[in-house]
Design a protein around this motif. Structure first.
Motif, PDB file in Angstrom:
ATOM      1  N   GLY A  18     -83.664 -11.118 -66.715  1.00 39.98           N
ATOM      2  CA  GLY A  18     -83.700 -11.895 -67.823  1.00 39.98           C
ATOM      3  C   GLY A  18     -83.872 -13.293 -67.547  1.00 39.98           C
ATOM      4  O   GLY A  18     -84.074 -14.232 -68.729  1.00 39.98           O
ATOM      5  N   ILE A  19     -83.328 -13.786 -66.168  1.00 40.72           N
ATOM      6  CA  ILE A  19     -83.743 -15.139 -65.763  1.00 40.72           C
ATOM      7  C   ILE A  19     -84.552 -15.234 -64.764  1.00 40.72           C
ATOM      8  O   ILE A  19     -84.796 -14.251 -63.975  1.00 40.72           O
ATOM      9  CB  ILE A  19     -82.276 -15.654 -65.527  1.00 40.72           C
ATOM     10  N   PRO A  20     -84.977 -16.544 -64.345  1.00 40.01           N
ATOM     11  CA  PRO A  20     -85.723 -16.405 -63.254  1.00 40.01           C
ATOM     12  C   PRO A  20     -85.036 -15.971 -62.061  1.00 40.01           C
ATOM     13  O   PRO A  20     -83.693 -16.241 -61.690  1.00 40.01           O
ATOM     14  CB  PRO A  20     -86.054 -17.969 -62.987  1.00 40.01           C
ATOM     15  N   LYS A  21     -85.793 -15.660 -60.889  1.00 37.25           N
ATOM     16  CA  LYS A  21     -85.019 -14.865 -59.719  1.00 37.25           C
ATOM     17  C   LYS A  21     -84.347 -15.847 -59.071  1.00 37.25           C
ATOM     18  O   LYS A  21     -83.184 -15.388 -58.321  1.00 37.25           O
ATOM     19  CB  LYS A  21     -86.127 -13.776 -58.969  1.00 37.25           C
ATOM     20  N   GLN A  22     -84.724 -17.115 -58.744  1.00 38.61           N
ATOM     21  CA  GLN A  22     -84.026 -18.159 -58.076  1.00 38.61           C
ATOM     22  C   GLN A  22     -82.639 -18.135 -58.481  1.00 38.61           C
ATOM     23  O   GLN A  22     -81.649 -18.784 -57.816  1.00 38.61           O
ATOM     24  CB  GLN A  22     -84.769 -19.384 -57.890  1.00 38.61           C
ATOM     25  N   PHE A  23     -82.122 -17.803 -59.898  1.00 34.51           N
ATOM     26  CA  PHE A  23     -80.924 -17.993 -60.329  1.00 34.51           C
ATOM     27  C   PHE A  23     -79.971 -16.842 -60.273  1.00 34.51           C
ATOM     28  O   PHE A  23     -78.859 -16.959 -60.800  1.00 34.51           O
ATOM     29  CB  PHE A  23     -80.949 -18.577 -61.683  1.00 34.51           C
ATOM     30  N   LEU A  24     -80.418 -15.653 -59.849  1.00 29.31           N
ATOM     31  CA  LEU A  24     -79.880 -14.412 -59.699  1.00 29.31           C
ATOM     32  C   LEU A  24     -78.430 -14.624 -58.827  1.00 29.31           C
ATOM     33  O   LEU A  24     -78.695 -15.181 -57.614  1.00 29.31           O
ATOM     34  CB  LEU A  24     -80.588 -13.263 -59.190  1.00 29.31           C
ATOM     35  N   GLU A  25     -77.418 -14.489 -59.327  1.00 27.17           N
ATOM     36  CA  GLU A  25     -76.420 -14.251 -58.176  1.00 27.17           C
ATOM     37  C   GLU A  25     -75.988 -13.548 -57.333  1.00 27.17           C
ATOM     38  O   GLU A  25     -75.974 -12.306 -57.697  1.00 27.17           O
ATOM     39  CB  GLU A  25     -74.923 -14.732 -59.027  1.00 27.17           C
ATOM     40  N   ILE A  26     -76.036 -13.643 -56.099  1.00 28.31           N
ATOM     41  CA  ILE A  26     -75.787 -12.946 -55.049  1.00 28.31           C
ATOM     42  C   ILE A  26     -74.613 -13.216 -54.157  1.00 28.31           C
ATOM     43  O   ILE A  26     -74.687 -14.519 -53.664  1.00 28.31           O
ATOM     44  CB  ILE A  26     -76.923 -12.442 -54.111  1.00 28.31           C
ATOM     45  N   ASN A  27     -73.629 -12.265 -54.076  1.00 26.26           N
ATOM     46  CA  ASN A  27     -72.264 -12.731 -53.550  1.00 26.26           C
ATOM     47  C   ASN A  27     -71.880 -13.916 -54.226  1.00 26.26           C
ATOM     48  O   ASN A  27     -71.072 -14.789 -53.453  1.00 26.26           O
ATOM     49  CB  ASN A  27     -72.407 -12.759 -51.849  1.00 26.26           C
ATOM     50  N   GLY A  28     -71.930 -14.087 -55.422  1.00 26.55           N
ATOM     51  CA  GLY A  28     -71.160 -15.091 -56.313  1.00 26.55           C
ATOM     52  C   GLY A  28     -71.940 -16.457 -56.190  1.00 26.55           C
ATOM     53  O   GLY A  28     -71.352 -17.444 -56.844  1.00 26.55           O
ATOM     54  N   LYS A  29     -73.339 -16.381 -55.727  1.00 27.68           N
ATOM     55  CA  LYS A  29     -73.758 -17.787 -55.672  1.00 27.68           C
ATOM     56  C   LYS A  29     -75.422 -17.498 -56.112  1.00 27.68           C
ATOM     57  O   LYS A  29     -76.031 -16.463 -55.690  1.00 27.68           O
ATOM     58  CB  LYS A  29     -74.194 -18.498 -54.429  1.00 27.68           C
ATOM     59  N   PRO A  30     -76.146 -18.483 -56.957  1.00 25.86           N
ATOM     60  CA  PRO A  30     -77.713 -18.276 -57.217  1.00 25.86           C
ATOM     61  C   PRO A  30     -78.445 -18.204 -55.934  1.00 25.86           C
ATOM     62  O   PRO A  30     -78.094 -19.096 -54.759  1.00 25.86           O
ATOM     63  CB  PRO A  30     -77.925 -19.504 -57.978  1.00 25.86           C
ATOM     64  N   ILE A  31     -79.480 -17.209 -55.709  1.00 25.88           N
ATOM     65  CA  ILE A  31     -80.288 -17.406 -54.460  1.00 25.88           C
ATOM     66  C   ILE A  31     -80.436 -18.722 -54.296  1.00 25.88           C
ATOM     67  O   ILE A  31     -80.941 -19.123 -52.847  1.00 25.88           O
ATOM     68  CB  ILE A  31     -81.475 -16.433 -54.748  1.00 25.88           C
ATOM     69  N   LEU A  32     -80.949 -19.685 -55.296  1.00 27.51           N
ATOM     70  CA  LEU A  32     -81.399 -21.014 -54.863  1.00 27.51           C
ATOM     71  C   LEU A  32     -80.484 -21.962 -54.115  1.00 27.51           C
ATOM     72  O   LEU A  32     -80.934 -22.355 -53.263  1.00 27.51           O
ATOM     73  CB  LEU A  32     -81.946 -21.579 -56.105  1.00 27.51           C
ATOM     74  N   ILE A  33     -79.194 -21.520 -54.500  1.00 29.17           N
ATOM     75  CA  ILE A  33     -78.255 -22.401 -53.878  1.00 29.17           C
ATOM     76  C   ILE A  33     -77.923 -21.755 -52.307  1.00 29.17           C
ATOM     77  O   ILE A  33     -77.998 -22.718 -51.540  1.00 29.17           O
ATOM     78  CB  ILE A  33     -76.838 -22.368 -54.578  1.00 29.17           C
ATOM     79  N   HIS A  34     -78.131 -20.758 -52.027  1.00 28.98           N
ATOM     80  CA  HIS A  34     -77.897 -20.125 -50.726  1.00 28.98           C
ATOM     81  C   HIS A  34     -79.122 -20.590 -50.017  1.00 28.98           C
ATOM     82  O   HIS A  34     -79.146 -21.078 -48.691  1.00 28.98           O
ATOM     83  CB  HIS A  34     -78.438 -18.346 -50.788  1.00 28.98           C
ATOM     84  N   THR A  35     -80.399 -21.027 -50.417  1.00 26.73           N
ATOM     85  CA  THR A  35     -81.485 -21.448 -49.950  1.00 26.73           C
ATOM     86  C   THR A  35     -81.246 -22.869 -49.615  1.00 26.73           C
ATOM     87  O   THR A  35     -81.393 -23.307 -48.443  1.00 26.73           O
ATOM     88  CB  THR A  35     -82.786 -21.248 -50.525  1.00 26.73           C
ATOM     89  N   LEU A  36     -80.899 -23.694 -50.446  1.00 24.63           N
ATOM     90  CA  LEU A  36     -80.654 -25.182 -50.470  1.00 24.63           C
ATOM     91  C   LEU A  36     -79.514 -25.126 -49.470  1.00 24.63           C
ATOM     92  O   LEU A  36     -79.625 -26.437 -48.527  1.00 24.63           O
ATOM     93  CB  LEU A  36     -80.354 -25.784 -51.635  1.00 24.63           C
TER      94      LEU A  36
END
Length: 263
Positions: A18-36
């Motif tokens: 329902g949201i862009p994939k970069q904002f899906l939370e994995i282990n408590g953080k959005p994927i984008l944040i993991h990348t950044l």
């Protein structure tokens, strides 16, 4: 100056979320944040520019503030295509007065598993060869088919590689390449990444050995793979289970030998 250009304008259609994939939370953080955080924590990266769908810029600004991504220089609106978004970020980096010989590392916002030394190797390759295309050898046979039914060609597996990210260049060179593409009638048609653009212009990009876990999180299956990778990393840190990527070690030795020969 070493600059990370992160593009994260995807809609998440293939993910079915329902949201862009970069904002899906994995282990408590959005994927984008993991990348950044990979680029935030890398000592050789000076600035980060992020291309993002205009509708999510305000939300992303709150996220980067929450997670302390203070190397972020700007968030720019994305374009119609991924290449338009990357161009917008490159132009912003230029307009901000970054030196034209800055090394820019172009990276997907949903590739959160690139290793620290792959980023370093990209920078080193640009300084030595003017470009860096992160890639891994293919373990499966590659088939070429225009219609998806008939096998038209079978490239040698020993000569086949899968391109990943980062893909890195001098700022002035990749901007000039983009502007030449944008001047064409069909602009970015068929241009899936910077490597494709460079080859279309007759230039010779240089391969850098990537890590096999450097996946692009695009489908639900990729989410499970990413979670498993995070668990693997935790086990490495807790129990010292790290093993060298033998193929990556082999590629790095090959490139080191080639560099010494060229010198």
């Amino acid at each position: 100056m070493n600059i990370a250009i992160i593009f994260a304008g995807g809609s998440g259609v293939r993910m079915g979320a329902g949201i862009p994939k970069q904002f899906l939370e994995i282990n408590g953080k959005p994927i984008l944040i993991h990348t950044l955080q990979l680029f935030q924590g890398h000592e050789e990266i000076d600035r980060i520019y992020l291309a993002m769908s205009r509708d999510y810029i305000e939300y992303t600004e709150a996220l980067v503030k929450e997670y302390g991504i203070d190397k972020l220089a700007a968030i720019v609106p994305g374009g119609e295509t991924a290449q338009d978004s990357i161009y917008n970020a490159l132009k912003k980096a230029q307009l901000d007065g970054n030196p034209e010989d800055s090394v820019v590392l172009i990276h997907d916002g949903v590739r959160p598993c690139v290793e620290y030394d792959v980023i370093s190797d990209n920078i080193e390759s640009v300084l030595a060869y003017g470009s860096a295309i992160t890639a891994t050898p293919c373990y499966e046979t590659i088939l070429v088919s225009r219609d998806g039914c008939k096998v038209e060609d079978v490239p040698l597996r020993s000569e086949s590689y899968a391109a990943q990210a980062p893909q890195s260049f001098y700022l002035k060179d990749i901007l000039e390449a983009h502007e030449r593409m944008r001047a064409r009638e069909n602009r970015y048609e068929g241009m899936v990444d910077a490597c494709t653009i460079y080859r279309a212009l007759g230039r010779q990009p240089h391969i850098v050995a990537g890590n096999r876990g450097n996946i692009k999180v695009t489908t639900p299956e990729d989410v499970y793979t990413f979670r498993a990778f995070l668990q693997y990393r935790e086990n490495e840190q807790a129990f010292g289970l790290a093993q060298p990527d033998r193929m990556r070690v082999k590629m790095r030795k090959l490139h080191s030998t080639k560099k010494n020969t060229d010198a």
